[in-house]
Design a protein around this motif. Structure first.
Motif, PDB file in Angstrom:
ATOM      1  N   UNK A  89       0.836  -1.211   0.000  1.00  0.00           N
ATOM      2  CA  UNK A  89       0.000   0.000   0.000  1.00  0.00           C
ATOM      3  C   UNK A  89       0.866   1.254   0.000  1.00  0.00           C
ATOM      4  N   UNK A  90       1.968   1.228   0.764  1.00  0.00           N
ATOM      5  CA  UNK A  90       2.883   2.375   0.814  1.00  0.00           C
ATOM      6  C   UNK A  90       3.519   2.623  -0.557  1.00  0.00           C
ATOM      7  N   UNK A  91       3.923   1.534  -1.218  1.00  0.00           N
ATOM      8  CA  UNK A  91       4.529   1.658  -2.558  1.00  0.00           C
ATOM      9  C   UNK A  91       3.506   2.215  -3.544  1.00  0.00           C
ATOM     10  N   UNK A  92       2.267   1.699  -3.491  1.00  0.00           N
ATOM     11  CA  UNK A  92       1.216   2.159  -4.399  1.00  0.00           C
ATOM     12  C   UNK A  92       0.900   3.640  -4.178  1.00  0.00           C
ATOM     13  N   UNK A  93       0.927   4.060  -2.924  1.00  0.00           N
ATOM     14  CA  UNK A  93       0.595   5.446  -2.573  1.00  0.00           C
ATOM     15  C   UNK A  93       1.611   6.420  -3.170  1.00  0.00           C
ATOM     16  N   UNK A  94       2.840   5.950  -3.312  1.00  0.00           N
ATOM     17  CA  UNK A  94       3.912   6.824  -3.814  1.00  0.00           C
ATOM     18  C   UNK A  94       3.914   6.941  -5.340  1.00  0.00           C
ATOM     19  N   UNK A  95       3.024   6.207  -6.007  1.00  0.00           N
ATOM     20  CA  UNK A  95       3.018   6.201  -7.469  1.00  0.00           C
ATOM     21  C   UNK A  95       1.625   6.491  -8.000  1.00  0.00           C
ATOM     22  N   UNK A  96       1.555   7.191  -9.120  1.00  0.00           N
ATOM     23  CA  UNK A  96       0.239   7.495  -9.699  1.00  0.00           C
ATOM     24  C   UNK A  96      -0.414   6.244 -10.281  1.00  0.00           C
ATOM     25  N   UNK A  97       0.413   5.378 -10.921  1.00  0.00           N
ATOM     26  CA  UNK A  97      -0.137   4.164 -11.534  1.00  0.00           C
ATOM     27  C   UNK A  97       0.696   2.964 -11.125  1.00  0.00           C
ATOM     28  N   UNK A  98       0.038   1.913 -10.674  1.00  0.00           N
ATOM     29  CA  UNK A  98       0.744   0.727 -10.206  1.00  0.00           C
ATOM     30  C   UNK A  98       0.035  -0.531 -10.674  1.00  0.00           C
ATOM     31  N   UNK A  99       0.806  -1.537 -11.037  1.00  0.00           N
ATOM     32  CA  UNK A  99       0.243  -2.865 -11.291  1.00  0.00           C
ATOM     33  C   UNK A  99       0.740  -3.778 -10.184  1.00  0.00           C
ATOM     34  N   UNK A 100      -0.182  -4.456  -9.530  1.00  0.00           N
ATOM     35  CA  UNK A 100       0.176  -5.390  -8.465  1.00  0.00           C
ATOM     36  C   UNK A 100      -0.158  -6.809  -8.944  1.00  0.00           C
ATOM     37  N   UNK A 101       0.840  -7.664  -9.008  1.00  0.00           N
ATOM     38  CA  UNK A 101       0.607  -9.048  -9.415  1.00  0.00           C
ATOM     39  C   UNK A 101       0.428  -9.926  -8.176  1.00  0.00           C
ATOM     40  N   UNK A 102      -0.570 -10.792  -8.221  1.00  0.00           N
ATOM     41  CA  UNK A 102      -0.822 -11.714  -7.117  1.00  0.00           C
ATOM     42  C   UNK A 102      -0.947 -13.132  -7.679  1.00  0.00           C
ATOM     43  N   UNK A 103      -0.946 -14.115  -6.785  1.00  0.00           N
ATOM     44  CA  UNK A 103      -0.897 -15.505  -7.246  1.00  0.00           C
ATOM     45  C   UNK A 103      -2.262 -16.068  -7.627  1.00  0.00           C
TER      46      UNK A 103
END
Length: 249
Positions: free
Chosen positions: A227-241
């Protein structure tokens, strides 16, 4: 070496000069050579193989196309069909896209009406061949586009099944891939005869354009750190299993 009809269509579309992969491969493809092209998506591959296919194809018998372009996805099948349709029309040829998830009846009707160039995903094409709705007995040109992606998606057994039905020694093969090793190398050895290889050097590599970091955290802290990493960026892709994991995140 392209025909006036194709050149006129290029002019109408505002295409004045070839991309590197096109300049490298079109003459060899027109000369009937097997071509092995190493180039990434967006390099202009579609016209590199598409223009020679259109120029070297003549009117086919119904359900017996002379040219076959195999692609990994329905989206790419439609893209290639859209790109080649103006050139086919100028050369009085018919192209059609065949893929799963769409009406098979409509695709069968197109084949029965007469198609010269078929752009297809391996799964749906195999279905139609098994149903005897289409034959590859008259195929003179085969294109394998994004061969590495077809390998990643597990389509190579189906690709081999299709190619093994085309009479040996009568067809020219144009193969395009971002990589030419492993299973793609096996395809080249098995289905290409003395291919001429062309490679478009990539101007940048992922190592230079991507900043990669590994952050070691306890399981319970993962979500907070993400969440902290996502907050620092305007656009984020998070990969999950898993789907369940995606819903939780």
């Amino acid at each position: 070496g392209l025909t006036p009809a194709i050149l006129k269509t290029l002019e109408k579309l505002g295409i004045e000069s070839p991309f590197p992969i096109q300049a490298m491969t079109i003459a060899d493809a027109l000369a009937g050579r097997d071509v092995c092209g190493k180039a990434k998506t967006g390099s202009g591959k579609t016209l590199a193989f598409g223009l020679p296919v259109i120029q070297r194809t003549t009117t086919s018998k119904k359900r017996r196309p002379q040219a076959l372009i195999l692609v990994p996805t329905r989206e790419l099948a439609n893209q290639v069909a859209d790109a080649l349709t103006p050139f086919a029309a100028a050369s009085e040829l018919w192209v059609t896209a065949i893929y799963g998830g769409a009406s098979m009846v409509r695709q069968i009707k197109a084949l029965h009406a007469g198609v010269d160039v078929v752009i297809a995903t391996p799964g749906r094409l195999n279905d139609l061949l098994e149903r005897k709705e289409m034959s590859v007995a008259d195929v003179r040109m085969v294109v394998l586009d994004e061969a590495d992606q077809m390998a990643d998606m597990g389509f190579l057994p189906q690709v081999r099944e299709i190619l093994d039905q085309v009479p040996e020694g009568q067809y020219q093969t144009l193969l395009f891939s971002a990589t030419l090793d492993g299973s793609i190398g096996e395809l080249v050895r098995r289905y290409q005869k003395d291919p001429v290889t062309h490679e478009v050097a990539s101007e940048t590599t992922s190592v230079e354009t991507v900043d990669q970091r590994f952050v070691g955290v306890e399981r319970g802290e993962k979500l907070k750190v993400a969440a902290t990493i996502c907050k620092a960026s305007k656009r984020t892709i998070v990969f999950v299993r898993t789907k369940h994991g995606a819903d939780n995140v």
